[in-house]
Design a protein around this motif. Structure first.
Motif, PDB file in Angstrom:
ATOM      1  N   GLU A   1      36.050  46.694  39.325  1.00 15.15           N
ATOM      2  CA  GLU A   1      34.818  47.161  38.727  1.00 15.15           C
ATOM      3  C   GLU A   1      34.108  48.085  39.707  1.00 15.15           C
ATOM      4  O   GLU A   1      34.196  47.886  40.923  1.00 15.15           O
ATOM      5  CB  GLU A   1      33.923  45.967  38.437  1.00 15.15           C
TER       6      GLU A   1
ATOM      7  N   THR B   1      34.022  46.268  43.215  1.00 13.21           N
ATOM      8  CA  THR B   1      34.604  44.927  43.233  1.00 13.21           C
ATOM      9  C   THR B   1      36.116  45.088  43.149  1.00 13.21           C
ATOM     10  O   THR B   1      36.616  45.779  42.250  1.00 13.21           O
ATOM     11  CB  THR B   1      34.103  44.089  42.039  1.00 13.21           C
TER      12      THR B   1
ATOM     13  N   GLN C   1      39.351  44.251  51.355  1.00 16.75           N
ATOM     14  CA  GLN C   1      38.561  45.412  51.756  1.00 16.75           C
ATOM     15  C   GLN C   1      38.937  45.856  53.170  1.00 16.75           C
ATOM     16  O   GLN C   1      39.264  45.038  54.018  1.00 16.75           O
ATOM     17  CB  GLN C   1      37.074  45.101  51.686  1.00 16.75           C
TER      18      GLN C   1
ATOM     19  N   TYR D   1      29.377  50.920  44.547  1.00 14.99           N
ATOM     20  CA  TYR D   1      29.649  49.486  44.675  1.00 14.99           C
ATOM     21  C   TYR D   1      30.999  49.210  44.019  1.00 14.99           C
ATOM     22  O   TYR D   1      31.216  49.609  42.864  1.00 14.99           O
ATOM     23  CB  TYR D   1      28.593  48.661  43.962  1.00 14.99           C
TER      24      TYR D   1
ATOM     25  N   SER E   1      31.833  44.684  47.101  1.00 14.68           N
ATOM     26  CA  SER E   1      30.968  43.597  46.679  1.00 14.68           C
ATOM     27  C   SER E   1      31.751  42.641  45.793  1.00 14.68           C
ATOM     28  O   SER E   1      32.386  43.069  44.832  1.00 14.68           O
ATOM     29  CB  SER E   1      29.791  44.200  45.919  1.00 14.68           C
ATOM     30  N   PRO E   2      31.704  41.348  46.123  1.00  5.18           N
ATOM     31  CA  PRO E   2      32.471  40.386  45.328  1.00  5.18           C
ATOM     32  C   PRO E   2      31.971  40.298  43.890  1.00  5.18           C
ATOM     33  O   PRO E   2      32.719  39.892  43.005  1.00  5.18           O
ATOM     34  CB  PRO E   2      32.269  39.061  46.074  1.00  5.18           C
ATOM     35  N   GLY E   3      30.735  40.666  43.644  1.00  7.12           N
ATOM     36  CA  GLY E   3      30.232  40.607  42.270  1.00  7.12           C
ATOM     37  C   GLY E   3      29.186  41.675  42.036  1.00  7.12           C
ATOM     38  O   GLY E   3      28.690  42.302  42.969  1.00  7.12           O
TER      39      GLY E   3
END
Ligand code: WT7
Length: 649
Positions: free
Chosen positions: A544, A564, A571, A562, A599-601
């Motif tokens: 995402e 995901t 990463q 950002y 970013s994990p979420g």
């Protein structure tokens, strides 16, 4: 906001085309009686068949229809060339200034006319007919202007693709416009570096749909170097024009015949090919060019834009040449061979009007006050700015250092869609406020709306819309009138929606605050965040992606991404580099992300919608303004995002 006001200088007002009294009277007539007003202004052009009808437009979303001068006929190339031959055949039309300062060329109206006729015949020879679209993928060489004028001469529609766009982006635009002919150069030169332009066309033509369409690629030899050659489609420009006749009668075009399309980014979907037509566009480009720059016979005018953007269309080629002006066309960059280049060009060609972008001004400003060296800038009379809001610091520097405190600065707000300038000060009429584009041009009725579509009065901020049509307005999106209607005429019924926000002050001046949609403005280049996102999610590592703008010292806005990752991917700096390269490849260098945060979420509503507002605030380091995060499906995501935010410096 800057409080300082620069009154119109009496010397400027005394000799200007328009002073304040004239502005007020003309503005009033342009709104109250547009038929009479534009009926007169239309006479700036030579018409084969004069129009009897002037304005016939409606913004009604059931039937958006924009027609100006509709029963007249004319030819754009005739208006830029033929009609000047008798009086100014030997006057210079284009001063071409090469990347290398030792290379420049002055092309007279007679010479340009001859070159255009030759190339127009070449296009005919390649099977191009009235109404066909020709894709131009060219650097800033005189052949770009020649090709534009040659297309309009024979009634072909040009679609210029900026040379900085990738092969993928080029292929999409060739397909979208159904072009059978592409004009390019073997290489281009920028800042002393050779850039392989034709290789990009070759790559674009590995896309089956583009390859199936394109019958010929006409290649200008800009650099004396070999290039891969495909005998089936590739032909050299030089050979063809040498063999072509210098006579080519201009095609008689209806005022509403399409003249060019130009792709630009929006908040959703693929870039849109905005369509401009002949009569209204030409009247508007000529008039705004003359009045914004107080252009007079004999002036040397320089717009530093690229013909790949609308600024280059209206204010390097069509406006200046319709006015019989002398237009400088610059192949290079501001910092080659060194940072004084702009000053050197101004001195060398005795430039009277300079039109450039805030991003260029800021990068010069960074080099210090003596950046232009000992260049003689005394020829300058008027300075213009375009592409993004100009911050007061940059405005003041431009005024003081480049304008030596005496040249008015014309901050011009407009868009690809508007064809020409919409909100701007006129040098002899409008007192200047640094950072404000000031007042509307003739025929332009801006309004500010609240979110519910109510018109706001007085000194307020709101969504900038335009209440009625003006001649330069885009007529449609190529092949998709429904999308045109949806994009610009349905959010607020009865208005043209600009996508910008603005503030109006006590004096009625407009201050553009920037886009209110998911479009960002990077160095004056418009970029749809959705486009960058879709390029990113096409990469196998990306699950995402969300893209927002953030304030950038030089570029105005930078691109903050950002990401995901898909499970199984880690990463790393390597991956960051790879994603950056991937976006460059998909769209072009102008879309290259400045900052990438893994970013994990993502902050999402319970219905799964990414809350960009929050991402924007984090990218701007504005953590106090995050607003209510309790409606998020997982509010803890926000803390993680803040903790791992990328450092802007
Ligand atoms: C967007 C249009 C205008 C031709 C080049 C860009 C922003 C443009 C200004 C200005 C503040 C400006 C707006 C607009 N913009 N000029 N003087 N002050 N903002 O054309 O690529 O169609 O972009 O550029 O946000 O909507 P474009």
């Amino acid at each position: 906001m800057s409080e300082k006001v620069y009154p119109v200088s009496p010397e400027v007002a005394a000799q200007a085309h328009i002073d304040n009294a004239k502005y007020e009277a003309m503005y009033e007539q342009s709104i109250n009686d547009p038929d009479t007003f534009w009926g007169e202004e239309g006479k700036r052009l030579d018409w084969f068949k004069p129009y009897t009808k002037v304005k016939n437009t409606t913004f009604d979303p059931h039937n958006v229809s924009i027609r100006w001068f509709e029963d007249g006929t004319l030819n754009a190339s005739y208006n830029c060339l033929d009609r000047h031959l008798e009086t100014r055949g030997d006057q210079v039309a284009i001063i071409w200034e090469g990347d290398d300062p030792s290379e420049s060329e002055s092309i007279t109206y007679r010479q340009l006319h001859e070159r255009v006729c030759r190339f127009a015949n070449v296009l005919k020879g390649q099977g191009v007919k009235k109404g066909d679209v020709v894709t131009l993928y060219l650097p800033m060489i005189s052949e770009a202007a020649v090709a534009m004028l040659a297309c309009t001469r024979i009634g072909a529609v040009h679609s210029i693709v900026f040379g900085g766009f990738s092969p993928e982006a080029l292929a999409a635009r060739i397909e979208g416009s159904q072009s059978k002919v592409v004009v390019t150069s073997n290489y281009s030169l920028r800042g002393g570096k050779v850039v392989p332009l034709k290789a990009n066309v070759d790559k674009a033509l590995t896309h089956p749909a583009a390859a199936a369409l394109v019958e010929s690629v006409i290649v200008v030899k800009r650099v004396d170097q070999d290039v891969a050659w495909n005998e089936k489609v590739d032909v050299w420009y030089e050979g063809l024009v040498a063999a072509a006749s210098t006579e080519c009668a201009p095609e008689e075009m209806e005022a509403e015949a399409p003249m060019f399309i130009l792709y630009t980014s929006g908040s959703t979907g693929a870039p849109k090919g905005l369509e401009h037509t002949t009569g209204g566009y030409m009247v508007y480009a000529a008039m705004t060019h003359q009045l914004a720059f107080d252009y007079k016979d004999g002036d040397i005018y320089w717009c530093t834009a690229d013909v790949g953007w609308v600024t280059g269309h209206s204010y390097i080629v069509y406006g200046p040449l319709a006015n019989g002006g002398t237009s400088v066309m610059f192949e290079g960059v501001p910092n080659y061979p060194d940072n004084s280049r702009f000053g050197r060009v101004i001195e060398k060609h005795k430039v009277n009007q300079l039109y450039t972008a805030p991003t260029a001004i800021r990068s010069l400003m960074q080099q210090g006050e003596d950046v232009l060296g000992d260049s003689d800038l005394s020829s300058l009379r008027i300075l213009g700015s375009v592409g993004e809001p100009i911050n007061p610091e940059a405005w003041n520097w431009y005024h003081r250092i480049v304008g030596q405190g005496r040249c008015p600065i014309v901050d011009t707000w407009w868009q690809t869609e508007t064809g020409g300038m919409m909100i701007l000060p006129l040098p002899g009429a409008t007192a200047l406020k640094p950072g404000s584009a000031s007042r509307p041009f003739f025929g332009v009725q801006p309004a500010l709306l609240d979110a519910d579509g109510n018109e706001l009065e007085g000194a307020v901020e709101g969504n900038l819309v335009i209440k009625d049509s003006w001649p330069g307005q885009s007529r449609s999106i190529w092949g998709d009138h429904e999308r045109f209607t949806q994009t610009y005429f349905t959010t607020y019924k009865g208005y043209y929606t600009t996508g910008d926000g603005a503030r109006r002050d006590e004096d009625g001046y407009y201050w553009i605050t920037g886009r209110v949609d998911d479009v960002i403005n990077v160095s004056g280049h418009r970029m749809g965040t959705a486009e960058v996102e879709s390029a990113l999610v096409a990469h196998p590592a990306v699950a995402e992606a969300a893209v927002v703008g953030y304030p950038h010292e030089l570029k105005g806005q930078g691109i903050y991404v950002y990401v995901t990752l898909q499970s199984g991917f880690e990463q790393s700096d390597e991956l960051m580099k790879e994603l950056r390269l991937h976006v460059r490849k998909e769209i072009g260098p102008i879309a290259s992300p400045d900052l990438i945060q893994f970013s994990p979420g993502m902050p999402k509503t319970r219905s799964g919608k990414i809350m960009r507002r929050i991402l924007r605030k984090i990218a701007e380091d504005d953590f106090d303004a995050l607003g209510d995060t309790s409606t998020l499906s997982d509010p803890s995501v926000v803390d993680d995002l803040i903790e791992h935010r990328m450092n802007r410096k």
